[in-house]
Scaffold this motif. Structure first.
Motif, PDB file in Angstrom:
ATOM      1  N   LYS A   2       0.826  -1.205   0.000  1.00 61.84           N
ATOM      2  CA  LYS A   2       0.000   0.000   0.000  1.00 61.84           C
ATOM      3  C   LYS A   2       0.869   1.268   0.000  1.00 61.84           C
ATOM      4  O   LYS A   2       1.786   1.410   0.807  1.00 61.84           O
ATOM      5  N   ILE A   3       0.546   2.129  -0.928  1.00 62.57           N
ATOM      6  CA  ILE A   3       1.342   3.345  -1.107  1.00 62.57           C
ATOM      7  C   ILE A   3       0.449   4.577  -0.941  1.00 62.57           C
ATOM      8  O   ILE A   3      -0.687   4.574  -1.428  1.00 62.57           O
ATOM      9  N   LEU A   4       0.961   5.599  -0.287  1.00 65.34           N
ATOM     10  CA  LEU A   4       0.244   6.877  -0.246  1.00 65.34           C
ATOM     11  C   LEU A   4       1.028   7.894  -1.068  1.00 65.34           C
ATOM     12  O   LEU A   4       2.219   8.092  -0.852  1.00 65.34           O
ATOM     13  N   LEU A  12       0.117  15.137 -12.165  1.00 68.92           N
ATOM     14  CA  LEU A  12       1.245  14.305 -11.773  1.00 68.92           C
ATOM     15  C   LEU A  12       0.779  13.195 -10.824  1.00 68.92           C
ATOM     16  O   LEU A  12       1.225  12.058 -10.915  1.00 68.92           O
ATOM     17  N   ARG A  13      -0.158  13.557  -9.953  1.00 69.64           N
ATOM     18  CA  ARG A  13      -0.688  12.597  -8.985  1.00 69.64           C
ATOM     19  C   ARG A  13      -1.329  11.411  -9.703  1.00 69.64           C
ATOM     20  O   ARG A  13      -1.059  10.252  -9.379  1.00 69.64           O
ATOM     21  N   SER A  14      -2.128  11.723 -10.736  1.00 71.17           N
ATOM     22  CA  SER A  14      -2.816  10.638 -11.447  1.00 71.17           C
ATOM     23  C   SER A  14      -1.809   9.760 -12.197  1.00 71.17           C
ATOM     24  O   SER A  14      -1.944   8.534 -12.223  1.00 71.17           O
ATOM     25  N   GLY A  24       0.891  -3.324  -9.466  1.00 72.56           N
ATOM     26  CA  GLY A  24       0.214  -4.109  -8.450  1.00 72.56           C
ATOM     27  C   GLY A  24       0.161  -3.467  -7.074  1.00 72.56           C
ATOM     28  O   GLY A  24      -0.214  -4.109  -6.098  1.00 72.56           O
ATOM     29  N   TYR A  25       0.542  -2.211  -6.986  1.00 72.15           N
ATOM     30  CA  TYR A  25       0.440  -1.538  -5.696  1.00 72.15           C
ATOM     31  C   TYR A  25      -0.982  -1.045  -5.477  1.00 72.15           C
ATOM     32  O   TYR A  25      -1.691  -0.724  -6.433  1.00 72.15           O
ATOM     33  N   VAL A  26      -1.368  -0.932  -4.197  1.00 74.85           N
ATOM     34  CA  VAL A  26      -2.622  -0.264  -3.868  1.00 74.85           C
ATOM     35  C   VAL A  26      -2.264   1.182  -3.583  1.00 74.85           C
ATOM     36  O   VAL A  26      -1.486   1.457  -2.678  1.00 74.85           O
ATOM     37  N   CYS A  27      -2.804   2.077  -4.398  1.00 75.60           N
ATOM     38  CA  CYS A  27      -2.389   3.473  -4.256  1.00 75.60           C
ATOM     39  C   CYS A  27      -3.500   4.346  -3.713  1.00 75.60           C
ATOM     40  O   CYS A  27      -4.640   4.292  -4.186  1.00 75.60           O
ATOM     41  N   GLU A  28      -3.167   5.123  -2.703  1.00 76.55           N
ATOM     42  CA  GLU A  28      -4.087   6.162  -2.246  1.00 76.55           C
ATOM     43  C   GLU A  28      -3.417   7.494  -2.476  1.00 76.55           C
ATOM     44  O   GLU A  28      -2.187   7.587  -2.477  1.00 76.55           O
ATOM     45  N   GLU A  38      -4.266  13.309   7.830  1.00 77.27           N
ATOM     46  CA  GLU A  38      -5.364  12.455   8.287  1.00 77.27           C
ATOM     47  C   GLU A  38      -5.106  11.004   7.885  1.00 77.27           C
ATOM     48  O   GLU A  38      -5.260  10.080   8.685  1.00 77.27           O
ATOM     49  N   LYS A  39      -4.688  10.808   6.634  1.00 78.93           N
ATOM     50  CA  LYS A  39      -4.483   9.453   6.130  1.00 78.93           C
ATOM     51  C   LYS A  39      -3.348   8.724   6.838  1.00 78.93           C
ATOM     52  O   LYS A  39      -3.469   7.555   7.168  1.00 78.93           O
ATOM     53  N   VAL A  40      -2.240   9.438   7.069  1.00 75.33           N
ATOM     54  CA  VAL A  40      -1.140   8.717   7.731  1.00 75.33           C
ATOM     55  C   VAL A  40      -1.470   8.432   9.194  1.00 75.33           C
ATOM     56  O   VAL A  40      -0.932   7.503   9.789  1.00 75.33           O
TER      57      VAL A  40
END
Lengths: 225, 416
Positions: A2-4, A12-14, A24-28, A38-40
């Motif tokens: 899982k990657i943030l 660039l984010r997209s 194959g990473y799960v990206c948020e 908040e996310k971290v």
């Protein structure tokens, strides 16, 4: 895995998210400092990509938060400010690596993988690809359990290809990965070709297929099929 | 010439002239006045002599404060000047004399009254010497006054001058001059200078901000371009022709990014954004860089030799030291010929990097110019030696290029 991705620039984010999802990473993603904070605080990540200049706060503060919470997440700084002070400060705060914008996605991917590898497998870190097993700690490459002798350059080249399988790697991104700022010291493209030819030859001598394809006009690709 | 000295010179010239004219006028004026005076005295004595003759009927033997001569021969009448040799001092002495006839006891006699003009001359001399003494005193005191004035009255001006000499726009501090001094003109000057320095600092800051913002803001679109193109490259079914286009576009983007990086570095050095100083071992920096460049050295089959004769004690920003050494070495490798030599010498005072290579077609003075390339079609932006020069300027080093014809060797020498 899982990657943030903390990056305020939507385009660039997209791109980052899409590129990493294909691996194959799960990206948020988080677009600003409060969101990222908040996310971290709420979730655990394997790695966090942090842009330093963010709306609503500074990326370095985010790294401090992660470290204060004893987070297991690796931290890779991506900064538009190519400043040595930021780099030193970031690494001192506990970031694992620093990448200045603009960067090659393949380079980012290779560094991200290196961070995760270092953090995840405490003892044995091993890369497997078809008949190849690579032990980056010992700089050891095995082909069907038989050691393969490579020059430093061939080894680095192979490692970079292995970090980005099934992707076209441009010659210029390979050159910059291998030599950094020195990439334009010589005609490095011919140079890559020479090293690649030797690498292919050594692999073929060990009886493996030609994994490394030349993509005309673009670069090279390590193919898993 | 100093302003004060110039005005003093004119003043003294004028004073001397006025004094000279004054002295001449005084000399003749006093002389004339004294002669008149002596003449009057003689006329008075004549009246006295006549009264005496009328009263007593006899001529006096002498008169006080003068000489009296009697003769029977006729004398020319009236006031006259005459010169008589002084018997004692054997010198001619000027006299003023008055002759007139007197009848005493029926006898007609001629009386001559004489008065020496020597005393009058003495007086004139005295007056002149007083004048000259006053002139000398005036000149002397003027000189002394000026020296004192120069020290005292001009001290705010000297302060301002000193502040201007040490003013460095890049340090971004206002000019340190007192706004109020004892002299109005200097206060005005200082105020004007202060305003100017503030305006300059503001302009400089906004220019710097612009450069920084521009550098920062162009980075993000560059990063987006590069990322999107890289994604485009991964589209599997891209036909060869557009694929090649994307590949070229990608390479061009990377070149633009490198150019941007180099230009940002240059402007950062110019803006003195590397204040941190670290004592560093240049030899170690060189060896590290040579190790990183090992592939290129091997590929060109270069023979690298070195000569270390001591370590310079340098205080530099580590990134700049690395950039300086890196650019010099890259240059020596890039413009070398296959199988050539690369020799570097490090002494406490200089670093020299010598390499073989084809002679330059362009003049060496333009060597350090931005975007100056040996091979115009080269992909490198041609900023390496500009960066070297800029770093040298930043630390007060000097960098020189020489070419020796017999060995066809180029040498770049950095003197610390």
């Amino acid at each position: 895995m899982k990657i943030l991705i903390v990056e305020d620039e939507p385009a660039l984010r997209s791109s980052l998210a899409e590129y990493l999802r294909q691996d194959g990473y799960v990206c948020e993603t988080a677009a600003d400092y409060p969101q990222a904070h908040e996310k971290v605080k709420l979730y655990a990540y394997d790695c966090v990509l942090v842009d330093l200049t963010l709306p609503g706060g500074h990326g370095l503060a985010l790294i401090s938060t992660l470290k204060a919470d004893n987070s297991r997440a690796g931290v890779l700084i991506i900064s538009a400010r190519d400043s040595l002070d930021d780099k030193v400060l970031g690494l001192e705060l506990g970031a694992d690596d620093y990448l200045a914008k603009p960067f090659h996605l393949a380079e980012l991917n290779a560094r991200l993988k290196a961070i995760i590898r270092r953090r995840q497998f405490q003892g044995q870190r091993q890369l497997l690809f078809r008949e190849l097993s690579v032990f980056p700690d010992q700089a050891l490459v095995l082909v069907r359990d038989e050691p393969l002798t490579l020059t430093r350059m061939e080894y680095n080249l192979l490692l970079f290809l292995l970090a980005n399988p099934n992707r076209v790697l441009t010659k210029v991104s390979i050159a910059e990965h291998l030599w950094g700022d020195d990439a334009d010291t010589a005609d490095s493209f011919d140079f890559i070709y020479t090293h690649l030819k030797n690498l292919r030859k050594k692999l073929q001598e060990k009886g493996v297929d030609n994994y490394i394809h030349t993509i005309y006009g673009m670069g090279y690709k390590l193919s898993s099929t | 010439m100093k302003l004060l000295a110039t005005t003093t010179r004119y003043y003294l010239l004028l004073a001397t002239l006025v004094f000279a004219v004054g002295s001449v006028v005084l000399y003749y004026g006093i002389g004339l006045a004294l002669r008149e005076e002596v003449g009057e005295q003689l006329v008075n004595q004549q009246t006295a002599v006549r009264h005496r003759v009328q009263a007593t009927g006899r001529l006096p033997e002498s008169v006080s404060g003068g000489e009296l001569l009697l003769s029977t021969a006729a004398q020319s009448l009236g006031l006259r000047d005459t010169v008589i040799l002084d018997a004692v001092e054997q010198e001619p002495v000027p006299y003023r004399q008055l002759s007139f006839p007197v009848s005493a006891g029926g006898v007609r006699r001629w009386v001559t009254l004489r008065k020496s003009l020597l005393e009058t001359e003495d007086m004139v001399k005295m007056a002149l010497s007083v004048m000259l003494t006053v002139l000398a005193l005036l000149l002397l005191s003027q000189g002394l006054l000026n020296r004192w004035l120069a020290r005292r009255l001009w001290s705010p001006f000297q302060q301002t001058l000193q502040a201007l000499r040490h003013y460095d726009l890049q340090q971004q501090q206002p000019l340190h001059v007192p706004v109020h001094t004892s002299i109005d003109e200097f206060s005005e000057l200082n105020q004007a200078l202060l305003q100017m320095s503030q305006r300059l600092a503001a302009d400089y800051q906004s220019l710097k901000d612009f450069t920084e913002n521009a550098a920062h803001e162009t980075r993000t679109p560059l990063a987006i371009m590069q990322a999107k193109l890289e994604q485009l490259l991964q589209v599997g079914e891209l036909p060869p022709a557009p694929a090649a286009l994307v590949g070229e576009l990608y390479t061009a983007t990377v070149r633009l990014a490198r150019l941007h990086h180099a230009l940002t570095l240059l402007s950062k050095i110019e803006n003195r954004q590397f204040p941190q100083l670290v004592a560093l071992q240049l030899e170690q920096v060189l060896l590290n860089r040579l190790f990183q460049l090992q592939d290129f050295i091997e590929e060109k089959e270069l023979v690298v030799t070195c000569q270390v004769q001591g370590a310079p004690a340098l205080q530099m920003h580590p990134a700049l030291a690395d950039s300086l050494v890196g650019n010099l070495l890259q240059n020596a490798i890039k413009h070398n010929c296959r199988g050539g030599r690369l020799h570097w010498v490090l002494t406490p005072h200089e670093l020299a990097i010598r390499n073989t290579g084809p002679a330059l077609t362009q003049e060496p003075e333009r060597f350090f110019e931005r975007f100056r390339k040996l091979n115009p079609s080269s992909e490198s932006p041609g900023l390496g030696l500009s960066i070297v020069q800029q770093i040298c300027r930043y630390y007060g080093f000097s960098v020189h290029y020489t070419f020796s014809v017999p060995e066809a060797e180029h040498t770049l020498r950095v003197k610390f």
